[in-house]
Motif scaffolding. Structure first.
Motif, PDB file in Angstrom:
ATOM      1  N   ASN A   1       0.840  -1.192   0.000  1.00 30.13           N
ATOM      2  CA  ASN A   1       0.000   0.000   0.000  1.00 30.13           C
ATOM      3  C   ASN A   1       0.880   1.249   0.000  1.00 30.13           C
ATOM      4  OD1 ASN A   1      -1.640  -2.263   1.391  1.00 30.13           O
ATOM      5  ND2 ASN A   1      -3.179  -0.749   0.875  1.00 30.13           N
ATOM      6  N   ARG A   2       0.469   2.241  -0.733  1.00 28.26           N
ATOM      7  CA  ARG A   2       1.283   3.449  -0.878  1.00 28.26           C
ATOM      8  C   ARG A   2       1.626   4.077   0.470  1.00 28.26           C
ATOM      9  NH1 ARG A   2       1.157   5.787  -6.156  1.00 28.26           N
ATOM     10  NH2 ARG A   2       1.889   7.711  -5.182  1.00 28.26           N
ATOM     11  N   HIS A   3       0.671   4.067   1.404  1.00 29.57           N
ATOM     12  CA  HIS A   3       0.855   4.812   2.653  1.00 29.57           C
ATOM     13  C   HIS A   3       1.847   4.144   3.610  1.00 29.57           C
ATOM     14  CE1 HIS A   3      -2.142   1.789   3.968  1.00 29.57           C
ATOM     15  NE2 HIS A   3      -1.627   1.982   5.172  1.00 29.57           N
ATOM     16  N   LEU A   4       2.298   2.928   3.321  1.00 28.65           N
ATOM     17  CA  LEU A   4       3.161   2.212   4.260  1.00 28.65           C
ATOM     18  C   LEU A   4       4.633   2.605   4.148  1.00 28.65           C
ATOM     19  CD1 LEU A   4       1.494  -1.319   4.052  1.00 28.65           C
ATOM     20  CD2 LEU A   4       1.307   0.374   5.896  1.00 28.65           C
ATOM     21  N   ASP A   5       4.996   3.398   3.163  1.00 39.66           N
ATOM     22  CA  ASP A   5       6.338   3.972   3.079  1.00 39.66           C
ATOM     23  C   ASP A   5       7.437   2.914   2.990  1.00 39.66           C
ATOM     24  OD1 ASP A   5       7.937   6.235   2.872  1.00 39.66           O
ATOM     25  OD2 ASP A   5       8.384   6.273   5.025  1.00 39.66           O
ATOM     26  N   TYR A   6       7.162   1.820   2.274  1.00 40.22           N
ATOM     27  CA  TYR A   6       8.166   0.774   2.131  1.00 40.22           C
ATOM     28  C   TYR A   6       9.387   1.257   1.339  1.00 40.22           C
ATOM     29  CZ  TYR A   6       4.858  -2.759   3.859  1.00 40.22           C
ATOM     30  OH  TYR A   6       3.997  -3.498   4.630  1.00 40.22           O
ATOM     31  N   HIS A   7       9.204   2.265   0.496  1.00 40.89           N
ATOM     32  CA  HIS A   7      10.319   2.774  -0.306  1.00 40.89           C
ATOM     33  C   HIS A   7      11.478   3.206   0.592  1.00 40.89           C
ATOM     34  CE1 HIS A   7      12.610   5.708  -2.691  1.00 40.89           C
ATOM     35  NE2 HIS A   7      12.230   5.018  -3.747  1.00 40.89           N
ATOM     36  N   GLU A   8      11.171   3.957   1.638  1.00 41.34           N
ATOM     37  CA  GLU A   8      12.226   4.433   2.544  1.00 41.34           C
ATOM     38  C   GLU A   8      12.837   3.288   3.334  1.00 41.34           C
ATOM     39  OE1 GLU A   8      13.655   7.372   2.716  1.00 41.34           O
ATOM     40  OE2 GLU A   8      12.404   7.968   1.019  1.00 41.34           O
ATOM     41  N   LYS A   9      11.998   2.324   3.744  1.00 42.10           N
ATOM     42  CA  LYS A   9      12.506   1.170   4.495  1.00 42.10           C
ATOM     43  C   LYS A   9      13.502   0.374   3.651  1.00 42.10           C
ATOM     44  CE  LYS A   9       8.464   0.375   7.510  1.00 42.10           C
ATOM     45  NZ  LYS A   9       7.733   1.607   7.240  1.00 42.10           N
ATOM     46  N   LEU A  10      13.136   0.107   2.412  1.00 43.69           N
ATOM     47  CA  LEU A  10      14.011  -0.684   1.548  1.00 43.69           C
ATOM     48  C   LEU A  10      15.286   0.067   1.198  1.00 43.69           C
ATOM     49  CD1 LEU A  10      11.360  -2.285  -0.843  1.00 43.69           C
ATOM     50  CD2 LEU A  10      12.646  -3.416   0.977  1.00 43.69           C
ATOM     51  N   LYS A  11      15.168   1.364   0.964  1.00 44.25           N
ATOM     52  CA  LYS A  11      16.351   2.166   0.633  1.00 44.25           C
ATOM     53  C   LYS A  11      17.348   2.157   1.793  1.00 44.25           C
ATOM     54  CE  LYS A  11      17.536   6.509  -1.654  1.00 44.25           C
ATOM     55  NZ  LYS A  11      17.016   7.787  -2.181  1.00 44.25           N
ATOM     56  N   ARG A  12      16.821   2.241   3.012  1.00 42.94           N
ATOM     57  CA  ARG A  12      17.676   2.203   4.185  1.00 42.94           C
ATOM     58  C   ARG A  12      18.361   0.846   4.331  1.00 42.94           C
ATOM     59  NH1 ARG A  12      14.144   3.541   9.060  1.00 42.94           N
ATOM     60  NH2 ARG A  12      12.856   4.279   7.351  1.00 42.94           N
ATOM     61  N   MET A  13      17.616  -0.220   4.046  1.00 42.22           N
ATOM     62  CA  MET A  13      18.119  -1.568   4.275  1.00 42.22           C
ATOM     63  C   MET A  13      19.042  -2.040   3.153  1.00 42.22           C
ATOM     64  SD  MET A  13      15.833  -4.949   5.100  1.00 42.22           S
ATOM     65  CE  MET A  13      15.115  -4.146   6.534  1.00 42.22           C
ATOM     66  N   PHE A  14      18.684  -1.774   1.902  1.00 40.95           N
ATOM     67  CA  PHE A  14      19.443  -2.267   0.747  1.00 40.95           C
ATOM     68  C   PHE A  14      20.395  -1.223   0.170  1.00 40.95           C
ATOM     69  CE2 PHE A  14      16.114  -5.372   0.943  1.00 40.95           C
ATOM     70  CZ  PHE A  14      16.593  -6.516   0.322  1.00 40.95           C
TER      71      PHE A  14
END
Length: 377
Positions: free
Chosen positions: A343-356
């Protein structure tokens, strides 16, 4: 997080699983567990054997440890947590039999207790199993949050078990009280439906997400699945009924696909769907019940596909998604890819960028994003 639970006459140390989740405000029992234990101790002091269904983290197994206990759970994590909490409280597991959600139930116990699941179809499946396995005149006591016990819930007990009543509410929980009456009702599961845009027919057991049709997230994800004739090792993580892995196997006919979920019904549904739709590729597949990718071989796969959940039991939480991302990175080979929908609102983009250290947007609509992260270190 509170870990000291007062259940009946005893205090127990109870932990939620997985143990390293970040949301430590959640606890491993609720007022429904407390209500059930108090009620059973008061009304059934002579019970020797008990069938327990949906004991999320083993609170009820601990409270009734002196009895012969059969504990039914669709959750691999729930079974893990039960064994762990028994050990932490120095309680024996010798009188405990753990059964998955598709196993045959015992045909004789003194009492049945259950926590009401959110999924009405799964409740119907369980009540039908009780109805067909047990003789008449066995009491069935269920507990749930008052807000989650609806007319349809009571109707299911009446239809599959027998005459049913409810208790007064205590701490926002309520009991449902019923008794087997030899109805021998059969629930209509698994269900079958055609997978749109394909020649496939999908089979779903009762406790699988989006049981009756293709969910809108998977439908959008289909647009961004890989397509290659090169052999690849792929994991469908949190596979549910396996539609993502099924469509991937169709597009990547030489791939080896591992279907992983913590739900026994989900993994069995995925196996049914490969067996029914692509039987000639069944030997290219593995089907695993597991806590995400715990104990998977590091640096071993090319691609992980994932539609992560943002809830566990009744709680909304992102710790499972975090665990999936972290363990996916460990399991991927160098240059391997994690591809997710969320879902767009879950902000996974930032989580993945931080992790990978990287994250690419593959596609989006008003509700969902499809993201790709590559393991470079």
């Amino acid at each position: 997080m509170t870990t000291q639970a007062q259940l009946g006459d005893n205090t127990y140390t109870l932990e939620r699983f997985p143990l390293d989740q970040k949301n430590r405000s959640l606890q491993a029992w609720d007022s429904g567990d407390e209500y059930l234990v108090n009620y059973v101790q008061e009304h059934y002091p002579d019970a020797n054997s008990i069938l327990i269904l949906n004991d999320s983290f083993g609170a009820l197994a601990c409270a009734f440890n002196t009895l012969t206990v059969y504990s039914v759970n669709d959750s691999y994590i729930g079974h893990q947590a039960t064994r762990y909490n028994l050990q932490v409280n120095e309680l024996s597991s010798e009188s405990l039999t753990q059964l998955n959600s598709l196993a045959a139930l015992p045909n004789q116990v003194d009492l049945v207790i259950l926590k009401v699941p959110r999924n009405l179809g799964y409740l119907q499946h369980q009540l039908a199993a009780i109805s067909t396995a047990l003789p008449a005149d066995i009491d069935v006591i269920a507990a749930g949050k008052t807000k989650d016990i609806h007319n349809s819930t009571i109707k299911a007990f009446s239809q599959y078990i027998g005459e049913t009543s409810t208790s007064l509410a205590v701490k926002k929980s309520r009991l449902i009280i019923s008794k087997t009456s030899g109805l021998n009702k059969v629930a209509p599961f698994p269900v079958n439906w055609p997978l749109e845009g394909s020649e496939f027919e999908i089979q779903n057991h009762a406790n699988v997400f989006s049981r009756d049709s293709l969910d809108i997230g998977a439908r959008f994800f289909f647009n961004y699945l890989p397509q290659t004739s090169k052999a690849r090792s792929i994991i469908d993580l949190g596979c549910g009924n396996g539609v993502v892995g099924l469509m991937t196997l169709k597009r990547c006919p030489k791939a080896h696909v591992t279907f992983v979920d913590e739900s026994y019904m989900a993994v069995e549904s995925a196996k049914l769907n490969i067996t029914h739709n692509l039987p000639e590729q069944l030997d290219q597949c593995e089907f695993v019940q597991n806590d995400c990718l715990t104990d998977f071989q590091p640096d071993s796969v090319d691609l992980v596909l994932c539609n992560p959940p943002f809830h566990q039991a009744q709680a909304v939480t992102d710790h499972i998604a975090w665990q999936m991302f972290k363990q996916a990175k460990q399991t991927l080979k160098h240059g391997g890819e994690l591809r997710i929908i969320g879902n767009r609102h879950l902000d996974y983009h930032e989580k993945l960028k931080r992790m990978f250290g990287n994250c690419k947007l593959l596609g989006s609509n008003k509700k969902f994003v499809v993201l790709s992260a590559t393991k470079n270190n």
